[in-house]
Design an enzyme around this catalytic site. Structure first.
Site, PDB file in Angstrom:
ATOM      1  N   SER A  38      11.641   5.340  11.800  1.00 27.38           N
ATOM      2  CA  SER A  38      10.976   4.326  10.984  1.00 27.38           C
ATOM      3  C   SER A  38       9.528   4.728  10.803  1.00 27.38           C
ATOM      4  O   SER A  38       8.984   5.535  11.572  1.00 27.38           O
ATOM      5  CB  SER A  38      11.064   2.957  11.668  1.00 27.38           C
ATOM      6  OG  SER A  38      10.270   1.992  11.002  1.00 27.38           O
ATOM      7  N   ARG A  39       8.872   4.166   9.773  1.00 34.09           N
ATOM      8  CA  ARG A  39       7.420   4.360   9.656  1.00 34.09           C
ATOM      9  C   ARG A  39       6.720   3.856  10.903  1.00 34.09           C
ATOM     10  O   ARG A  39       5.672   4.370  11.295  1.00 34.09           O
ATOM     11  CB  ARG A  39       6.898   3.614   8.433  1.00 34.09           C
ATOM     12  CG  ARG A  39       7.286   4.210   7.099  1.00 34.09           C
ATOM     13  CD  ARG A  39       6.677   3.414   5.968  1.00 34.09           C
ATOM     14  NE  ARG A  39       7.078   2.006   6.003  1.00 34.09           N
ATOM     15  CZ  ARG A  39       6.515   1.037   5.291  1.00 34.09           C
ATOM     16  NH1 ARG A  39       5.497   1.318   4.500  1.00 34.09           N
ATOM     17  NH2 ARG A  39       6.962  -0.201   5.367  1.00 34.09           N
ATOM     18  N   TYR A  59      10.243   9.424  11.085  1.00 33.20           N
ATOM     19  CA  TYR A  59      11.199  10.204  10.297  1.00 33.20           C
ATOM     20  C   TYR A  59      11.196  11.673  10.724  1.00 33.20           C
ATOM     21  O   TYR A  59      12.249  12.311  10.804  1.00 33.20           O
ATOM     22  CB  TYR A  59      10.880  10.099   8.803  1.00 33.20           C
ATOM     23  CG  TYR A  59      10.843   8.695   8.253  1.00 33.20           C
ATOM     24  CD1 TYR A  59      11.732   7.724   8.683  1.00 33.20           C
ATOM     25  CD2 TYR A  59       9.902   8.333   7.287  1.00 33.20           C
ATOM     26  CE1 TYR A  59      11.692   6.434   8.183  1.00 33.20           C
ATOM     27  CE2 TYR A  59       9.851   7.050   6.774  1.00 33.20           C
ATOM     28  CZ  TYR A  59      10.743   6.101   7.224  1.00 33.20           C
ATOM     29  OH  TYR A  59      10.700   4.838   6.716  1.00 33.20           O
ATOM     30  N   LEU A  75      16.364   3.564   2.915  1.00 37.05           N
ATOM     31  CA  LEU A  75      15.007   3.167   2.540  1.00 37.05           C
ATOM     32  C   LEU A  75      15.009   2.587   1.128  1.00 37.05           C
ATOM     33  O   LEU A  75      16.010   2.702   0.414  1.00 37.05           O
ATOM     34  CB  LEU A  75      14.092   4.395   2.598  1.00 37.05           C
ATOM     35  CG  LEU A  75      14.022   5.129   3.939  1.00 37.05           C
ATOM     36  CD1 LEU A  75      13.242   6.429   3.794  1.00 37.05           C
ATOM     37  CD2 LEU A  75      13.408   4.238   5.011  1.00 37.05           C
ATOM     38  N   HIS A  80      13.580   7.426  -1.616  1.00 38.31           N
ATOM     39  CA  HIS A  80      14.749   8.265  -1.358  1.00 38.31           C
ATOM     40  C   HIS A  80      14.483   9.746  -1.592  1.00 38.31           C
ATOM     41  O   HIS A  80      14.824  10.586  -0.763  1.00 38.31           O
ATOM     42  CB  HIS A  80      15.921   7.807  -2.216  1.00 38.31           C
ATOM     43  CG  HIS A  80      16.600   6.585  -1.700  1.00 38.31           C
ATOM     44  ND1 HIS A  80      17.784   6.120  -2.222  1.00 38.31           N
ATOM     45  CD2 HIS A  80      16.265   5.724  -0.707  1.00 38.31           C
ATOM     46  CE1 HIS A  80      18.159   5.026  -1.580  1.00 38.31           C
ATOM     47  NE2 HIS A  80      17.240   4.764  -0.660  1.00 38.31           N
ATOM     48  N   LYS A  98      22.827   3.509  -1.903  1.00 38.55           N
ATOM     49  CA  LYS A  98      22.756   3.406  -3.358  1.00 38.55           C
ATOM     50  C   LYS A  98      21.550   2.553  -3.760  1.00 38.55           C
ATOM     51  O   LYS A  98      21.118   1.693  -2.986  1.00 38.55           O
ATOM     52  CB  LYS A  98      24.059   2.839  -3.926  1.00 38.55           C
ATOM     53  CG  LYS A  98      24.373   1.400  -3.509  1.00 38.55           C
ATOM     54  CD  LYS A  98      23.618   0.389  -4.342  1.00 38.55           C
ATOM     55  CE  LYS A  98      23.632  -0.980  -3.755  1.00 38.55           C
ATOM     56  NZ  LYS A  98      22.678  -1.892  -4.401  1.00 38.55           N
ATOM     57  N   ARG A 168      14.182  -6.494  -3.517  1.00 33.87           N
ATOM     58  CA  ARG A 168      14.820  -6.277  -4.819  1.00 33.87           C
ATOM     59  C   ARG A 168      14.006  -6.854  -5.969  1.00 33.87           C
ATOM     60  O   ARG A 168      14.327  -6.639  -7.138  1.00 33.87           O
ATOM     61  CB  ARG A 168      16.233  -6.859  -4.807  1.00 33.87           C
ATOM     62  CG  ARG A 168      17.204  -6.037  -3.973  1.00 33.87           C
ATOM     63  CD  ARG A 168      18.582  -6.651  -3.894  1.00 33.87           C
ATOM     64  NE  ARG A 168      18.658  -7.748  -2.948  1.00 33.87           N
ATOM     65  CZ  ARG A 168      19.792  -8.338  -2.562  1.00 33.87           C
ATOM     66  NH1 ARG A 168      20.946  -7.930  -3.074  1.00 33.87           N
ATOM     67  NH2 ARG A 168      19.787  -9.321  -1.686  1.00 33.87           N
ATOM     68  N   ASP A 180      20.115  -2.616  -8.467  1.00 33.59           N
ATOM     69  CA  ASP A 180      20.835  -3.146  -7.310  1.00 33.59           C
ATOM     70  C   ASP A 180      22.341  -3.223  -7.542  1.00 33.59           C
ATOM     71  O   ASP A 180      23.118  -2.707  -6.736  1.00 33.59           O
ATOM     72  CB  ASP A 180      20.283  -4.519  -6.949  1.00 33.59           C
ATOM     73  CG  ASP A 180      20.855  -5.026  -5.636  1.00 33.59           C
ATOM     74  OD1 ASP A 180      20.748  -4.303  -4.627  1.00 33.59           O
ATOM     75  OD2 ASP A 180      21.416  -6.125  -5.622  1.00 33.59           O
TER      76      ASP A 180
END
Length: 331
Positions: A38-39, A59, A75, A80, A98, A168, A180
């Site tokens: 994770s960040r 990461y 992510l 991506h 996706k 989203r 989405d």
């Protein structure tokens, strides 16, 4: 990889990482989640402790782990390409949640990096591996419907699900209804009828970020001559929709829950009053489990897959074109 499990590292600690990777991996003996990044390394450690994952950090630590075979990139879409390409160059296979990327250009970068490194890159269109989806595509291609007169997909999330604060609805993170759920529709239609172009598109925008579509209605025209109408929406009614309807000269097909078949998907084909097919998805079958089993098989055999990044680049190019036709910019 023969004789040993597929060892997975995860980028991201959101809910999708749990649902799409951690939980199904416990049902697949040939898959082990061994690392998470994770960040915020503390967040990764909390996630690892919760699920009994051995290694946690940032990461870079996941990519440097020699035991990791595949990285699951869970992510936001705008991140991506950066991290998928980095993982590929680090010698890892990758599975991107996706959509594959934020846009067609980034999708091509991932596919090109996979080819250049000799690693495999996949997108998480898990529904494609479910037996219900395979049966649905077989029926569509069987000729039982006759000549296709009309096709439509409605993927509408209930209006109370995607609320302010949800990623989203964040344009910086690649938000929007087409990104989405519309990408699922495009992928399914390409699986059924091949390549297409966008005929028209119109969008209702989010007041809080006018880059984000709350609902987009678009039409795709396929090289076969078939046209399909698609609605991708965050403004559905209380139940929402995940339905596909195809009207043919000989029969009409109606399918439900087509992107999450394990949620009680149904398939009906009728010729007038004559019911030709009336089927339901097999109870207990998980598309996420099927996806992991498929990846193990493909990586062991170098066999074909409907989930390759090379295939998904055309889906992302169509997503871009849907946005352009609606007067919006690609992500």
């Amino acid at each position: 990889m023969t004789g040993q499990p597929l060892r997975v590292g995860i980028f991201g600690t959101g809910g999708i990482a749990e649902r799409a990777m951690v939980e199904p991996s416990t049902l697949v003996d040939s898959v082990q989640v061994i690392a998470v990044g994770s960040r915020d390394p503390e967040r990764a450690r909390a996630f690892a402790d919760r699920f009994g994952i051995k290694a946690a950090g940032d990461y870079a630590s996941v990519m440097a782990n020699p035991d990791v075979d595949l990285v699951y990139v869970a992510l936001p879409p705008t991140a991506h390409a950066l991290w998928a390409v980095a993982a590929l160059r680090a010698g890892k296979h990758i599975l991107c949640e996706k959509p594959l990327s934020a846009n067609g250009t980034d999708a091509r970068a991932i596919a090109d990096a996979a080819e250049a490194t000799g690693r495999s890159a996949f997108v998480g269109f898990h529904y494609r591996l479910h037996s219900f989806t395979q049966r649905l595509l077989d029926v569509i291609g069987s000729g039982v419907l006759g000549d296709i007169d009309d096709a439509s997909i409605d993927f509408s999330i209930p209006h109370f699900v995607v609320k302010p604060g949800n990623i989203r609805l964040n344009g910086d993170l690649g938000g929007g209804a087409v990104m989405d759920v519309g990408c699922y529709a495009i992928d399914l239609l390409r699986a059924a009828w091949g390549e297409a172009h966008v005929v028209s598109s119109s969008a209702r925008l989010y007041d809080g970020d006018p880059r984000v579509d709350m609902q987009t209605d678009f039409v795709l025209a396929f090289e076969t001559g078939i046209r399909a109408r698609v609605r991708a929406s965050f403004l559905g009614d209380d139940k929402g929709q995940m339905s596909l309807t195809i009207v043919g000269s000989a029969a009409t097909l109606h399918a439900t829950s087509v992107i999450v078949p394990q949620w009680g998907a149904t398939l009906r084909v009728a010729a007038g009053e004559n019911l030709l097919i009336d089927e339901k998805a097999m109870e207990g079958e998980s598309s996420y489990v099927a996806q992991l089993e498929h990846l193990v098989d493909v990586l062991a055999s170098d066999g074909p897959s409907p989930l390759t990044a090379a295939h998904a680049t055309a889906t992302m190019a169509l997503v871009d074109d849907v946005y352009r036709a609606a007067g919006l910019q690609p992500r």
